[in-house]
Design a protein around this motif. Structure first.
Motif, PDB file in Angstrom:
ATOM      1  N   GLN A  18       7.112  17.036  72.153  1.00 46.75           N
ATOM      2  CA  GLN A  18       7.548  15.750  71.610  1.00 46.75           C
ATOM      3  C   GLN A  18       8.095  15.930  70.186  1.00 46.75           C
ATOM      4  O   GLN A  18       9.100  15.321  69.822  1.00 46.75           O
ATOM      5  N   GLU A  19       7.470  16.792  69.408  1.00 52.86           N
ATOM      6  CA  GLU A  19       7.940  17.047  68.041  1.00 52.86           C
ATOM      7  C   GLU A  19       9.282  17.775  68.064  1.00 52.86           C
ATOM      8  O   GLU A  19      10.177  17.474  67.273  1.00 52.86           O
ATOM      9  N   ASP A  64       3.501  14.999  80.090  1.00 56.65           N
ATOM     10  CA  ASP A  64       3.730  14.258  78.851  1.00 56.65           C
ATOM     11  C   ASP A  64       4.080  15.246  77.742  1.00 56.65           C
ATOM     12  O   ASP A  64       3.282  16.139  77.440  1.00 56.65           O
ATOM     13  N   PRO A  65       5.270  15.117  77.126  1.00 58.66           N
ATOM     14  CA  PRO A  65       5.675  16.062  76.084  1.00 58.66           C
ATOM     15  C   PRO A  65       4.725  16.115  74.885  1.00 58.66           C
ATOM     16  O   PRO A  65       4.661  17.117  74.194  1.00 58.66           O
ATOM     17  N   SER A  66       3.959  15.053  74.661  1.00 56.13           N
ATOM     18  CA  SER A  66       3.028  15.067  73.526  1.00 56.13           C
ATOM     19  C   SER A  66       1.785  15.902  73.835  1.00 56.13           C
ATOM     20  O   SER A  66       0.999  16.199  72.934  1.00 56.13           O
ATOM     21  N   THR A  98       4.261  20.437  69.430  1.00 64.06           N
ATOM     22  CA  THR A  98       4.344  19.711  70.690  1.00 64.06           C
ATOM     23  C   THR A  98       5.810  19.610  71.088  1.00 64.06           C
ATOM     24  O   THR A  98       6.704  19.613  70.240  1.00 64.06           O
ATOM     25  N   GLN A 157      11.456  17.530  70.416  1.00 63.80           N
ATOM     26  CA  GLN A 157      12.408  16.500  70.843  1.00 63.80           C
ATOM     27  C   GLN A 157      12.779  15.597  69.658  1.00 63.80           C
ATOM     28  O   GLN A 157      13.935  15.225  69.491  1.00 63.80           O
ATOM     29  N   ARG A 158      11.817  15.274  68.811  1.00 62.54           N
ATOM     30  CA  ARG A 158      12.088  14.437  67.644  1.00 62.54           C
ATOM     31  C   ARG A 158      13.080  15.115  66.704  1.00 62.54           C
ATOM     32  O   ARG A 158      13.976  14.472  66.157  1.00 62.54           O
ATOM     33  N   GLU A 205      14.897  14.470  77.566  1.00 65.03           N
ATOM     34  CA  GLU A 205      13.522  14.967  77.676  1.00 65.03           C
ATOM     35  C   GLU A 205      13.390  15.901  78.868  1.00 65.03           C
ATOM     36  O   GLU A 205      12.735  16.936  78.798  1.00 65.03           O
TER      37      GLU A 205
END
Length: 121
Positions: free
Chosen positions: A83-84, A38-40, A81, A86-87, A101
């Motif tokens: 996820q960040e 999980d990327p987060s 993270t 990636q954002r 991703e």
């Protein structure tokens, strides 16, 4: 070419056995499958984040100062993270070659492998 004949009932038994073996192998493969991370939950350092985003660490600092990126400080080191990261890419805050991703996760894995290789020397 030889022709081999087999009783209908024996053929059905053989097919059932093959099906059971196939199902067993399929179940074992599903049990052994590792879900993608999980990327987060993956935290990366400042240097790695700058490398993935293809920007300088100073630019990353500017993004932090302007509140454009979420980060955490642990043990005096700045962490982000995946996820960040990636954002930032998806939101076009930073242009990057990583669009998916999976590409981002692969880049992280390659960075970790390079880092391990450098530590062994």
């Amino acid at each position: 070419m030889k022709v081999i004949t087999i009783d209908s009932e024996a053929y059905k038994v053989l097919v059932r056995k093959i099906d059971r073996v196939f199902n067993y192998i399929k179940e074992q493969k599903e049990k052994d499958a590792v879900p993608p991370p999980d990327p987060s939950e993956i935290w990366i350092g400042n240097e790695e984040a700058a490398g993935i985003l293809e920007i300088s660490q100073r630019t990353l600092q500017r993004l932090r100062s302007n509140g454009e990126v979420t980060y955490s400080i642990r043990g005096g080191k700045i962490r982000y993270t995946l996820q960040e990261i990636q954002r930032l890419i998806v939101g076009r805050v930073v242009a990057s070659k990583y669009k998916q991703e999976a590409d981002l996760l692969q880049a992280h894995q390659k960075y970790q492998e390079r880092k391990k290789g450098n530590q062994k020397k």
